[in-house]
Design a protein around this motif. Sequence first.
Motif, PDB file in Angstrom:
ATOM      1  N   TYR A 123      48.129  27.863  31.677  1.00 12.94           N
ATOM      2  CA  TYR A 123      47.479  27.888  32.994  1.00 12.94           C
ATOM      3  C   TYR A 123      46.174  27.091  33.036  1.00 12.94           C
ATOM      4  O   TYR A 123      45.847  26.470  34.028  1.00 12.94           O
ATOM      5  CB  TYR A 123      47.162  29.327  33.393  1.00 12.94           C
ATOM      6  CG  TYR A 123      48.350  30.186  33.747  1.00 12.94           C
ATOM      7  CD1 TYR A 123      49.377  29.722  34.548  1.00 12.94           C
ATOM      8  CD2 TYR A 123      48.417  31.508  33.301  1.00 12.94           C
ATOM      9  CE1 TYR A 123      50.446  30.541  34.894  1.00 12.94           C
ATOM     10  CE2 TYR A 123      49.477  32.338  33.643  1.00 12.94           C
ATOM     11  CZ  TYR A 123      50.492  31.847  34.444  1.00 12.94           C
ATOM     12  OH  TYR A 123      51.536  32.662  34.786  1.00 12.94           O
ATOM     13  N   ASN A 150      41.264  32.031  42.382  1.00 16.26           N
ATOM     14  CA  ASN A 150      39.992  31.310  42.210  1.00 16.26           C
ATOM     15  C   ASN A 150      40.222  29.799  42.145  1.00 16.26           C
ATOM     16  O   ASN A 150      39.356  29.022  42.550  1.00 16.26           O
ATOM     17  CB  ASN A 150      39.235  31.827  40.976  1.00 16.26           C
ATOM     18  CG  ASN A 150      39.967  31.567  39.673  1.00 16.26           C
ATOM     19  OD1 ASN A 150      40.004  30.443  39.204  1.00 16.26           O
ATOM     20  ND2 ASN A 150      40.558  32.607  39.101  1.00 16.26           N
ATOM     21  N   SER A 152      51.886  39.031  38.518  1.00 15.49           N
ATOM     22  CA  SER A 152      52.135  40.103  37.549  1.00 15.49           C
ATOM     23  C   SER A 152      51.096  41.198  37.747  1.00 15.49           C
ATOM     24  O   SER A 152      50.112  41.015  38.463  1.00 15.49           O
ATOM     25  CB  SER A 152      52.006  39.559  36.130  1.00 15.49           C
ATOM     26  OG  SER A 152      50.689  39.114  35.908  1.00 15.49           O
ATOM     27  N   SER A 205      50.163  42.200  30.647  1.00 21.05           N
ATOM     28  CA  SER A 205      50.841  41.695  31.847  1.00 21.05           C
ATOM     29  C   SER A 205      52.320  42.084  31.877  1.00 21.05           C
ATOM     30  O   SER A 205      53.020  41.961  30.859  1.00 21.05           O
ATOM     31  CB  SER A 205      50.735  40.171  31.859  1.00 21.05           C
ATOM     32  OG  SER A 205      51.723  39.621  32.706  1.00 21.05           O
ATOM     33  N   TYR A 223      57.858  39.775  36.454  1.00 24.39           N
ATOM     34  CA  TYR A 223      56.906  39.567  37.556  1.00 24.39           C
ATOM     35  C   TYR A 223      57.253  40.534  38.682  1.00 24.39           C
ATOM     36  O   TYR A 223      58.397  40.982  38.813  1.00 24.39           O
ATOM     37  CB  TYR A 223      56.962  38.115  38.060  1.00 24.39           C
ATOM     38  CG  TYR A 223      56.179  37.153  37.173  1.00 24.39           C
ATOM     39  CD1 TYR A 223      54.789  37.204  37.145  1.00 24.39           C
ATOM     40  CD2 TYR A 223      56.823  36.239  36.358  1.00 24.39           C
ATOM     41  CE1 TYR A 223      54.064  36.355  36.325  1.00 24.39           C
ATOM     42  CE2 TYR A 223      56.103  35.379  35.540  1.00 24.39           C
ATOM     43  CZ  TYR A 223      54.710  35.448  35.526  1.00 24.39           C
ATOM     44  OH  TYR A 223      53.984  34.623  34.718  1.00 24.39           O
TER      45      TYR A 223
HETATM   46  C1  FGO Z   1      47.530  35.301  31.853  1.00 25.19           C
HETATM   47  C2  FGO Z   1      45.593  34.314  32.477  1.00 25.19           C
HETATM   48  C3  FGO Z   1      44.072  33.152  34.022  1.00 25.19           C
HETATM   49  C4  FGO Z   1      43.253  33.513  35.097  1.00 25.19           C
HETATM   50  C5  FGO Z   1      44.196  35.314  34.335  1.00 25.19           C
HETATM   51  C6  FGO Z   1      42.528  32.483  35.767  1.00 25.19           C
HETATM   52  C7  FGO Z   1      43.547  30.917  34.261  1.00 25.19           C
HETATM   53  C8  FGO Z   1      45.189  35.216  31.340  1.00 25.19           C
HETATM   54  C9  FGO Z   1      46.491  35.880  30.900  1.00 25.19           C
HETATM   55  C10 FGO Z   1      44.693  34.409  30.148  1.00 25.19           C
HETATM   56  O1  FGO Z   1      51.572  35.097  34.324  1.00 25.19           O
HETATM   57  P1  FGO Z   1      50.909  36.121  33.488  1.00 25.19           P
HETATM   58  O2  FGO Z   1      50.865  37.508  33.946  1.00 25.19           O
HETATM   59  O3  FGO Z   1      51.573  36.151  32.038  1.00 25.19           O
HETATM   60  C11 FGO Z   1      51.886  34.976  31.295  1.00 25.19           C
HETATM   61  C12 FGO Z   1      53.392  34.758  31.375  1.00 25.19           C
HETATM   62  C13 FGO Z   1      53.776  33.291  31.418  1.00 25.19           C
HETATM   63  O4  FGO Z   1      53.245  32.568  30.353  1.00 25.19           O
HETATM   64  O5  FGO Z   1      53.927  35.385  30.222  1.00 25.19           O
HETATM   65  C14 FGO Z   1      52.913  35.980  29.421  1.00 25.19           C
HETATM   66  N1  FGO Z   1      53.289  35.784  28.004  1.00 25.19           N
HETATM   67  C15 FGO Z   1      53.630  34.539  27.568  1.00 25.19           C
HETATM   68  C16 FGO Z   1      54.038  34.359  26.245  1.00 25.19           C
HETATM   69  C17 FGO Z   1      54.094  35.471  25.376  1.00 25.19           C
HETATM   70  O6  FGO Z   1      54.429  35.374  24.188  1.00 25.19           O
HETATM   71  N2  FGO Z   1      53.729  36.697  25.870  1.00 25.19           N
HETATM   72  C18 FGO Z   1      53.325  36.888  27.164  1.00 25.19           C
HETATM   73  O7  FGO Z   1      52.990  38.005  27.552  1.00 25.19           O
HETATM   74  C19 FGO Z   1      51.656  35.212  29.826  1.00 25.19           C
HETATM   75  O8  FGO Z   1      50.461  35.929  29.572  1.00 25.19           O
HETATM   76  O9  FGO Z   1      49.444  35.607  33.209  1.00 25.19           O
HETATM   77  C20 FGO Z   1      48.563  36.290  32.331  1.00 25.19           C
HETATM   78  C21 FGO Z   1      46.720  35.467  29.465  1.00 25.19           C
HETATM   79  C22 FGO Z   1      45.890  34.202  29.233  1.00 25.19           C
HETATM   80  O10 FGO Z   1      46.637  33.074  29.677  1.00 25.19           O
HETATM   81  O11 FGO Z   1      45.492  34.114  27.897  1.00 25.19           O
HETATM   82  O12 FGO Z   1      46.776  34.891  32.973  1.00 25.19           O
HETATM   83  N3  FGO Z   1      44.635  34.282  33.563  1.00 25.19           N
HETATM   84  N4  FGO Z   1      43.340  34.867  35.269  1.00 25.19           N
HETATM   85  N5  FGO Z   1      44.231  31.876  33.595  1.00 25.19           N
HETATM   86  N6  FGO Z   1      43.658  29.646  33.879  1.00 25.19           N
HETATM   87  N7  FGO Z   1      42.704  31.207  35.322  1.00 25.19           N
HETATM   88  O13 FGO Z   1      41.782  32.713  36.715  1.00 25.19           O
END
Ligand code: FGO
Length: 419
Positions: free
Chosen positions: A78, A103, A149, A262, A335
């Motif tokens: 992201y 944001n 999520s 998440s 999700y």
């Molecule tokens: C991730 C990031 C942000 C912001 C929150 C922001 C930016 C957080 C958190 C930092 O779509 P979500 O719920 O979950 C992600 C999804 C797709 O990749 O799967 C999750 N995942 C992926 C691989 C894995 O092995 N395990 C797993 O759980 C992954 O987290 O988004 C949550 C994690 C982070 O990226 O370290 O959203 N986040 N607010 N990032 N850039 N900006 O404002």
Amino acid sequence: MKKATVLLTLLAVAGLAFAQQKAEDVIKAQCEKAPVVAELWHGFRGGAPRAALENLAVEFNKMNAGKGCVRPISQGGYRDLSTKIKAAFAAGNLPAMAQAFENNIALYLEANALLPLDGKLEHLSDLNPFFVNAVKFDGKLYGLPFNKSVQILYFNRDLLSKHGVDVPKTLDDFIAAAKKISEAEGEPVYWFRPDTSTYAYWFFNMGGSYLHDGKVVVNSPEGVKALETLVQGVKDGWAKPITSGYINQNFGKGVYGFSTDSSAGYSYYLRAAKFDLGIATLPGTAAHPGYGLVQGTNLIVFKDVDTKQQAVAFQFLNFVSGPKAQALFAAATGYVPINLKAVDEPVLQDHLMENPDFQVVIDQANYAAFEPAIPEWEQIRFDILGQAITEAVLGKATPKEALDKAQKQVEDLLSGKIR
Ligand code: FGO
């Protein structure tokens, strides 16, 4: 239900068994023939989320053959995505669509770069208003909530049974359960990433809020208390900081009991767990579940691109926000289904029959909270607050010192002293 069966169902729903590479190839071929190509830059590196998105694009492109196609392009994670979008502003090579946190939308609006979506979304009245309101700025709609999520409680059912511990309902129960099992096992069983996301769970449920009279406050008493809880948890031996990779990537490196993570991690957790994985709404109070942080992104449409691409983009937004697409996407990934009618779709009904745990994701969406949607928040959450949390958890500063320093950095940033 057996984990293997749940996993197979997930894979089947996503249509992704062995299909990842294939979907990309199919899209490439579809777009070579299309008169209009609308790019969608995203932040999925792989796994079920990326496959499910690509499968939606394949379906859309089939329906739209001869008219236009959508090409999802992964930009890394992201944060890589927002960095690349900012570079594309300068280079003038923006895609038609992208994923964006709230944001990010606020930031892109400062550059007047987005098209309002008012009047363009066919399914708007069926979309969950909680997520829709979060993408309204000055009364206008600038995003389609797509892959949103919410944090949930993940737990090791085998371990809880072994110790005769019930799934905790309150914060106090949660800490007591983690302590009890950790003491018996001789190692910490609540695993957490020392980042702004995990911290938000503790912060929100201790009554914290980041905005006070329009001012961003990261060192409130609730903030200090939340960070102290994590730091104390590490000292007392019930909380284990995971400093590299996702929690699911660390399974096998110790005794895992709980995490607050998440819902989009669900497919990854299921695949990695060699134990009976449980999910539940977050521990909160006796009256209701805890509040989970909303993460995941919205789809946005850029202003400075060809109107033909924009027209394809709007059609795609309508396709992916329909009840069926949302049912498939949610079932495959974890999700939250954004279209409230998705739960009536046979595919989601079947999924819920086979895996009743999925109801947790739907229920938890009623107890959720956002971080502030201000343009500087991404920088704050990673480079300032995230750093402070890591420092305190690793014992390099006390929680109060770390957050006071963070507060000063936030104030300097917002007053334009640092960029
Ligand atoms: C991730 C990031 C942000 C912001 C929150 C922001 C930016 C957080 C958190 C930092 O779509 P979500 O719920 O979950 C992600 C999804 C797709 O990749 O799967 C999750 N995942 C992926 C691989 C894995 O092995 N395990 C797993 O759980 C992954 O987290 O988004 C949550 C994690 C982070 O990226 O370290 O959203 N986040 N607010 N990032 N850039 N900006 O404002």
